[in-house]
Each structure stands twice: as structure tokens, then as C-alpha cells.
Design a protein around this motif. Structure first.
Motif, PDB file in Angstrom:
ATOM      1  N   HIS A 194      30.070  84.900  18.571  1.00 16.42           N
ATOM      2  CA  HIS A 194      28.965  85.761  18.989  1.00 16.42           C
ATOM      3  C   HIS A 194      28.631  86.669  17.813  1.00 16.42           C
ATOM      4  O   HIS A 194      29.364  87.605  17.498  1.00 16.42           O
ATOM      5  CB  HIS A 194      29.360  86.594  20.208  1.00 16.42           C
ATOM      6  N   THR A 195      27.515  86.382  17.165  1.00 13.14           N
ATOM      7  CA  THR A 195      27.107  87.133  15.972  1.00 13.14           C
ATOM      8  C   THR A 195      26.239  88.321  16.370  1.00 13.14           C
ATOM      9  O   THR A 195      25.545  88.298  17.385  1.00 13.14           O
ATOM     10  CB  THR A 195      26.346  86.227  15.004  1.00 13.14           C
ATOM     11  N   ASP A 211      22.189  86.121  -7.285  1.00 18.39           N
ATOM     12  CA  ASP A 211      21.588  85.853  -5.982  1.00 18.39           C
ATOM     13  C   ASP A 211      22.333  86.618  -4.901  1.00 18.39           C
ATOM     14  O   ASP A 211      23.480  87.028  -5.081  1.00 18.39           O
ATOM     15  CB  ASP A 211      21.545  84.353  -5.664  1.00 18.39           C
ATOM     16  N   LYS A 212      21.664  86.822  -3.781  1.00 21.05           N
ATOM     17  CA  LYS A 212      22.216  87.656  -2.721  1.00 21.05           C
ATOM     18  C   LYS A 212      23.076  86.845  -1.757  1.00 21.05           C
ATOM     19  O   LYS A 212      22.690  85.759  -1.318  1.00 21.05           O
ATOM     20  CB  LYS A 212      21.090  88.354  -1.956  1.00 21.05           C
ATOM     21  N   ASP A 213      24.236  87.425  -1.458  1.00 17.81           N
ATOM     22  CA  ASP A 213      25.182  86.831  -0.530  1.00 17.81           C
ATOM     23  C   ASP A 213      25.022  87.513   0.829  1.00 17.81           C
ATOM     24  O   ASP A 213      24.272  88.485   0.973  1.00 17.81           O
ATOM     25  CB  ASP A 213      26.591  86.984  -1.096  1.00 17.81           C
ATOM     26  N   LEU A 214      25.728  87.037   1.844  1.00 21.79           N
ATOM     27  CA  LEU A 214      25.427  87.422   3.217  1.00 21.79           C
ATOM     28  C   LEU A 214      26.699  87.745   3.990  1.00 21.79           C
ATOM     29  O   LEU A 214      27.647  86.960   3.994  1.00 21.79           O
ATOM     30  CB  LEU A 214      24.688  86.268   3.898  1.00 21.79           C
ATOM     31  N   LEU A 215      26.708  88.913   4.650  1.00 22.92           N
ATOM     32  CA  LEU A 215      27.797  89.300   5.555  1.00 22.92           C
ATOM     33  C   LEU A 215      27.232  89.340   6.972  1.00 22.92           C
ATOM     34  O   LEU A 215      26.214  90.006   7.223  1.00 22.92           O
ATOM     35  CB  LEU A 215      28.366  90.654   5.159  1.00 22.92           C
ATOM     36  N   ILE A 216      27.878  88.652   7.894  1.00 18.78           N
ATOM     37  CA  ILE A 216      27.429  88.578   9.286  1.00 18.78           C
ATOM     38  C   ILE A 216      28.523  89.158  10.167  1.00 18.78           C
ATOM     39  O   ILE A 216      29.683  88.728  10.108  1.00 18.78           O
ATOM     40  CB  ILE A 216      27.135  87.120   9.692  1.00 18.78           C
ATOM     41  N   THR A 217      28.170  90.148  10.987  1.00 17.32           N
ATOM     42  CA  THR A 217      29.159  90.762  11.868  1.00 17.32           C
ATOM     43  C   THR A 217      29.250  89.992  13.173  1.00 17.32           C
ATOM     44  O   THR A 217      28.281  89.393  13.643  1.00 17.32           O
ATOM     45  CB  THR A 217      28.816  92.229  12.166  1.00 17.32           C
TER      46      THR A 217
END
Length: 630
Positions: free
Chosen positions: A100-101, A114-120
């Protein structure tokens, strides 16, 4: 007399007609035409979700990521023609599917351009067991690689909400703060409300992670002196005292029954943060959901809007030493309470300041949404900054959608120079006919009238995209200040490109960048109506490290923090040896010649007791420190 009355009526009609013409050019909802088909799906009537704006493929058109909650997440690639394509299926982000994001934010973690991504995340959808937040490195080809475990995040689990990136030690590598809500799995609870949350759960500790030279994240709450708990929704790194380092402001839910909002001052260059909430008069006990920031009165100090149930909070910054709530005086709070569209109080979540009409001051969008499953129309708000007050114009501007809103963000998706708006909506927990079908909405800005300037930062020593740095535009009659966003609103992140409405100005006197860490850079006589890229000057900041140094600090029984600074150019490595000189392990190897850093080493519990050497090796020198393993 009759003739005069007729003339007066005609004059009033002309005035009303002109006002209608002004406000008819508002925002146009273009989600269907743009190819956006998304809504956030809740579980247990909980909260979420957010949106992060980032140009992941560096083509000059900004894309965005939408967590899906119990549905699939969406990664929308900007096609450059006003449409978007969801490319999630082939993106390498599939490890989000079982979870469940909630929220997301982006930054260049490893400084590779380049931009990286953090998903809670909250938990596993199948069994509601707590899960780690997910970190994905950008491969530069439209795909991502899950590096959660490799970067040291897999052991830190909670019900996480918003993430914000910053650079609290000014080393150029983005650090992050993750606000957590509850510390245990919600098994056995069928619905989230005030009683079930505050009586059934313990509020959570948040996470503060230092970026170790782009190779790992180290949780440093204890090292920096953070010991608080709270029902945390969103934190922001922000420089409220103008000392060119980032402080921290945290929005907590149920602050009147648990922990209020927190404010922590960064003591950089010391590795410490101090609680100054009461000193700054920011210890509000409220249902704080999200945070937006601006300099509404052009005095150079950042001010903050904190969303809430019923009366949200607008705190004006008094020289970085105190804050004062001006919500009533400015018309924001009063308008919320008196709005006739409401049968109950508004519930506010995401919020964004931006100059939608290019008149030189920032206006305010507020994304409202009812609590689930109590579903009622809860119209959004838009406050136009009218010099001395804010005037509520959401209906006139076409953004007063009544659905269940949560996160929101601003960006110029069509590259026409004005800021557009994306608004996250969620499905109701139970089927309802009270409102239109849930849908995340993209609003194209058709209201701007005037000149503009966009400023994109490129850090050399500072964070790659300038996160946390300030851009100040001098237009003669006033100075406009923007702070580059690392995560704000509600579980969301705005564009990292600073935007300025300039009114009739065809040129600005100067553009000044106050980079994190202390450097200031100014460009004079800049033409309007362009995207200006400012590259940090490399010749103004040289390494201040005069000697090699290594400090070891043991935290807990088996955790060692290794702080180092080196004067030698070239690669370094940190290794573990026994007292006979036998190499046991290479703890860290860095080829980029980073002059200062922090590294974490987890001792293997099965390592035999005894004396060992930790050795730092540069191209010209070797430093060694003894450690004892009990």
C-alpha cells in the motif's frame, strides 16, 4: 433620477461583466484529454495519497508519479504535446505492487544527473504487515532499479506518510526525512478515525536519513538529537532563519490529543538539531495534514501555511525568531469557515503557493477532501493574493472540485511559462452517489496574463537540482523569493524549477541564488519569459579541509558511525583489519574523491571478540583507529 438609476445599473453590469471576463479565464480541467486515468484507492478508510513532479528522462518536459494506495501506482511520461503516457508496466517499479503506497518525492540520490524516486508505504496489502519504504535509482533509460536493501532502508518499517528531501549537512548529497503515522500494523482495526487511532495505536518515531556519498542512507535521528513521536503526515526541510542551512518543520495529526507540530533548528556545521517549537511559537496542536511555504510579504523570510480540519494555519515569519498566525487577518481562515458551500467544516490536505496570474505575488490552492467513509461534498479552495488580503475564487477559476482530495503539486507541464496544477483524489471507501467518480485531476492554467521567469538550478557542490537553495528575483519594486522544494503539500513534491510572475516587467534587475552551505551567486539584467538555468560557480568554493581526519562513534552495541574528512584528492576507502594486519572487510570505497562524509558500519554479531583496526586510506595517507569488540 430615472435616467441616473439606469446609468448606474448599466455601470454595475459593465463592472460585473468585466470581473466575469477576468475570472472566466481560469483553469481548464484536461485530465481526460491528457490521458490521465488515476485515483487513489484507500484501505480501512485510511489516508493518502500524494504526487511527485520530476523530469525523470531529462527531455525538458516534467513528468509525475502517482502512488495508488491499494491500486497500481502510475508513472506518467510527458509526451511534450499536452498528453501523458502511463509507462509504469515497464518501468522496473513493480516491487510497489504488493504494498500500500502513500507518498513520493524525487532527488538525484547518487548525483549521476537524473532524479531517483522514494515511495512511502503503509504495509503489505495481503496481510497488513509493516513494510519498508522503497528507493529506486533512475537508470537513465526510462527504467528504475529497486535499491531499498542495498541503500540500508529495508530494516526501517513504519506506517509512513510524507517524505521530504534536503541537504542538512551541505555535502551535495540529498538527505531525507520520512514522517511516520503509527508504529504498528493496523490489523484488527476496520476503520481509521480519531478514537481508533489515538486510543488503539502508539504514535510513531520519524526517520532522519543522511545520504552517505550517494551509496547508502544512514538513520541518524539519535545522532542529531531527535527523540520525538507523533502522528506525522508531512515534514519539510526549510531555511526559516536565513542562515543557509535547512531546518525542519513537521506537521502532526491529532496534535491536541497527542504531539503537536515540531520545529527543529539545524545547528550546522554541528551534527545536531535542537527543538525550538515553543521558542518560535509553532507548537500548534491541530489536525495538521500538509505544509506549503511562501514569502507572502516580500521581506525575504519564509512563511508557512499548514492545512487542518476547519481553520487552517498561516504563520508569518518575524525575522526568523518568531511566528505569528495571520490566517484571520489575511482572510484565509475566515473564508474557510464562512463558505456557503459547506454543510460541515472543510478538511484540508494538500496546499500550494504559486503566482497563477503573473501579477507578482503568490496565490494559494488548497485541496480539500472529506474524511472516509463519511462522504460529503468538500469543495477545494483557491485564494487570490489581493495585496492586503486573500480572496477565495475557486468557483470562479474552475478548481472548486468537491471530491475526496488529498495531495497536490504545481508544475508547468506544457512549458508555456505558467504553473499548472495536479490534484490527487481518492475513491470513497464505500460506493457513493454523492459525488462524481473519483479521478486525479490535471488543471491547465489559462489565467496568466503578464511576463514570467523560470529558474532551474544545477548544483556543483550543492545538491544537484538546488533543493533547499533560495532563488531571489529583484524586479525593482520588490524582491521575490522561492525556496526549491524537496517535498511538501500533502505527501507530495512540486517542481524543483522556481517560477516567478513578473507582471509588466520585461526584464529583472538581478537573479540571486543563495546556495545551501553559504555561497551566494548573482546574475544581473535578466530578460523575462525564459527558462534560465544557473550553474553553481565552481571557483568560489574550495575545500576547507586542511588535514585528514576520522572520528568513530559507536551507537548501540553493534553500530558504528564513521565520520571522515580528507584533504587528499582522489579515491578513498575504509577497511577493517585484525591486529595481525589481515584484511577482514572493505567497509566503504569511494572513487569520486568526496572530501567529507559519514558512513555507517553494522558489526557482524558473530565477529570474535577482540581488538581491530578501522583504516581510512587516501591516495597519499593512511589513518587508523582501534575498536574493541566485546
Amino acid at each position: 433620477m430615472k435616467l441616473m438609476l439606469q446609468k448606474l445599473i448599466i455601470s454595475l453590469l459593465l463592472v460585473l461583466s468585466s470581473l466575469d471576463a477576468i475570472y472566466s479565464q481560469g483553469f481548464t480541467e484536461v485530465s481526460e484529454a491528457a490521458g490521465i486515468h488515476h485515483a487513489f484507492r484507500v484501505d480501512l478508510a485510511n489516508f493518502g495519497g500524494g504526487v511527485t513532479v520530476f523530469d525523470f528522462n531529462n527531455d525538458g518536459y516534467e513528468d509525475f508519479y502517482l502512488p495508488g494506495g491499494n491500486d497500481l501506482d502510475h508513472l506518467y511520461q510527458n509526451n511534450g504535446d499536452g498528453t501523458f503516457t502511463n509507462i509504469f508496466a515497464n518501468s522496473g517499479l513493480d516491487s510497489t505492487i504488493p504494498l500500500h503506497t502513500q507518498g513520493a518525492a524525487a532527488a538525484d540520490i547518487d548525483r549521476d544527473g537524473d532524479k531517483d524516486l522514494l515511495i512511502t508505504t503503509l504495509y503489505s496489502i495481503e496481510d497488513r504487515e509493516l513494510s519498508p519504504n522503497l528507493l529506486f535509482l533512475n537508470n537513465g533509460d526510462g527504467t528504475f532499479t529497486d535499491v531499498t536493501r542495498r541503500y540500508g532502508l529495508s530494516d526501517y518499517v513504519s506506517n509512513s506518510e510524507g517524505v521530504t528531501f534536503g541537504d542538512i549537512n551541505a555535502d551535495g548529497f540529498p538527505d531525507m526525512y520520512i514522517a511516520n503515522y503509527i508504529s504498528a500494523s493496523p490489523k484488527g482495526v476496520s476503520i481509521f478515525n480519531e478514537n481508533t487511532i489515538t486510543q488503539s495505536f502508539v504514535s510513531a518515531n520519524d526517520f532522519l536519513f543522511i545520504n552517505a556519498s550517494g551509496q547508502k542512507f544512514i538513520e541518524v535521528s539519535q545522532l542529531y538529537g531527535l527523540d520525538h513521536r507523533g502522528f506525522g503526515f508531512q515534514g519539510i526541510f526549510t531555511d526559516w532563519d536565513n542562515d543557509q542551512d535547512q531546518d525542519l518543520y513537521i506537521a502532526n495529526d491529532f496534535g491536541y490529543r497527542a504531539q503537536p507540530n515540531y520545529a527543529l533548528k539545524n545547528e550546522y556545521p554541528r551534527k545536531s538539531m535542537s527543538y525550538v517549537t515553543e521558542d518560535l511559537k509553532l507548537n500548534f496542536g491541530m489536525n495538521a495534514m500538509g505544509i506549503a511555504l511562501t514569502d507572502y510579504n516580500f521581506d525575504g523570510w519564509m512563511d508557512y501555511y499548514v492545512t487542518n480540519i476547519n481553520a487552517s494555519l498561516f504563520v508569518a515569519n518575524i525575522d526568523g525568531e518568531s511566528f505569528f498566525d495571520l490566517g484571520y487577518q489575511l482572510g484565509i481562515t475566515q473564508s474557510l469557515i464562512d463558505n456557503p458551500n459547506y454543510r460541515g467544516v472543510p478538511v484540508s490536505w494538500g496546499a500550494n503557493f504559486f503566482d497563477y496570474d503573473h501579477d507578482g505575488d503568490e496565490d494559494l490552492f488548497v485541496n480539500n477532501g472529506a474524511l472516509n467513509p463519511t462522504v460529503r461534498l468538500n469543495h477545494n479552495f483557491f485564494f487570490k493574493n489581493d495585496a492586503t488580503r486573500f480572496v477565495e475564487l475557486a468557483e470562479e477559476l474552475g478548481v472548486d472540485d468537491p471530491r475526496i482530495g488529498r495531495g497536490s503539486a504545481i508544475f508547468d507541464y506544457d512549458n508555456d511559462g505558467d504553473m499548472d496544477l495536479i490534484v490527487v483524489n481518492q475513491f470513497a471507501r464505500d460506493p457513493t452517489e454523492t459525488m462524481e467518480t473519483a479521478r486525479t485531476l490535471l488543471y491547465r492554467n489559462d489565467a496568466s496574463d503578464g511576463h514570467w521567469l523560470k529558474v532551474e538550478l544545477s548544483g556543483v557542490h550543492a545538491e544537484k537540482n538546488g533543493i533547499g537553495s533560495k532563488v531571489i528575483v529583484d524586479i525593482g519594486i520588490r524582491k521575490l523569493t522561492r525556496e526549491i522544494d524537496g517535498g511538501s503539500s500533502h505527501l507530495s513534491q512540486n517542481s524543483t524549477i522556481a517560477h516567478f510572475g513578473l507582471g509588466e516587467a520585461e526584464e529583472v534587475r538581478s537573479v540571486t541564488v543563495k546556495w545551501l552551505g553559504g555561497k551566494t551567486q548573482t546574475i544581473s539584467n535578466v530578460k523575462a519569459d525564459q527558462l534560465l538555468t544557473i550553474i553553481e560557480k565552481d571557483d568560489e568554493l574550495q575545500s576547507t579541509v586542511s588535514e585528514n581526519r576520522m572520528i568513530l562513534q559507536q551507537i548501540g552495541q553493534d553500530r558504528m558511525l564513521i565520520e571522515y574528512s580528507v584533504a587528499d584528492p582522489g579515491p578513498i576507502d575504509i577497511s577493517l583489519y585484525d591486529m595481525q594486519g589481515q584484511l577482514i572487510d572493505v567497509l566503504m570505497s569511494e572513487a569520486q574523491g568526496i572530501t567529507q562524509g559519514l558512513w555507517q558500519w553494522e558489526m557482524n554479531p558473530s565477529m570474535p571478540s577482540g581488538v581491530y583496526l578501522i583504516t581510512l586510506r587516501t591516495s597519499q595517507n593512511i589513518l587508523s583507529e582501534r575498536i574493541f569488540k566485546n
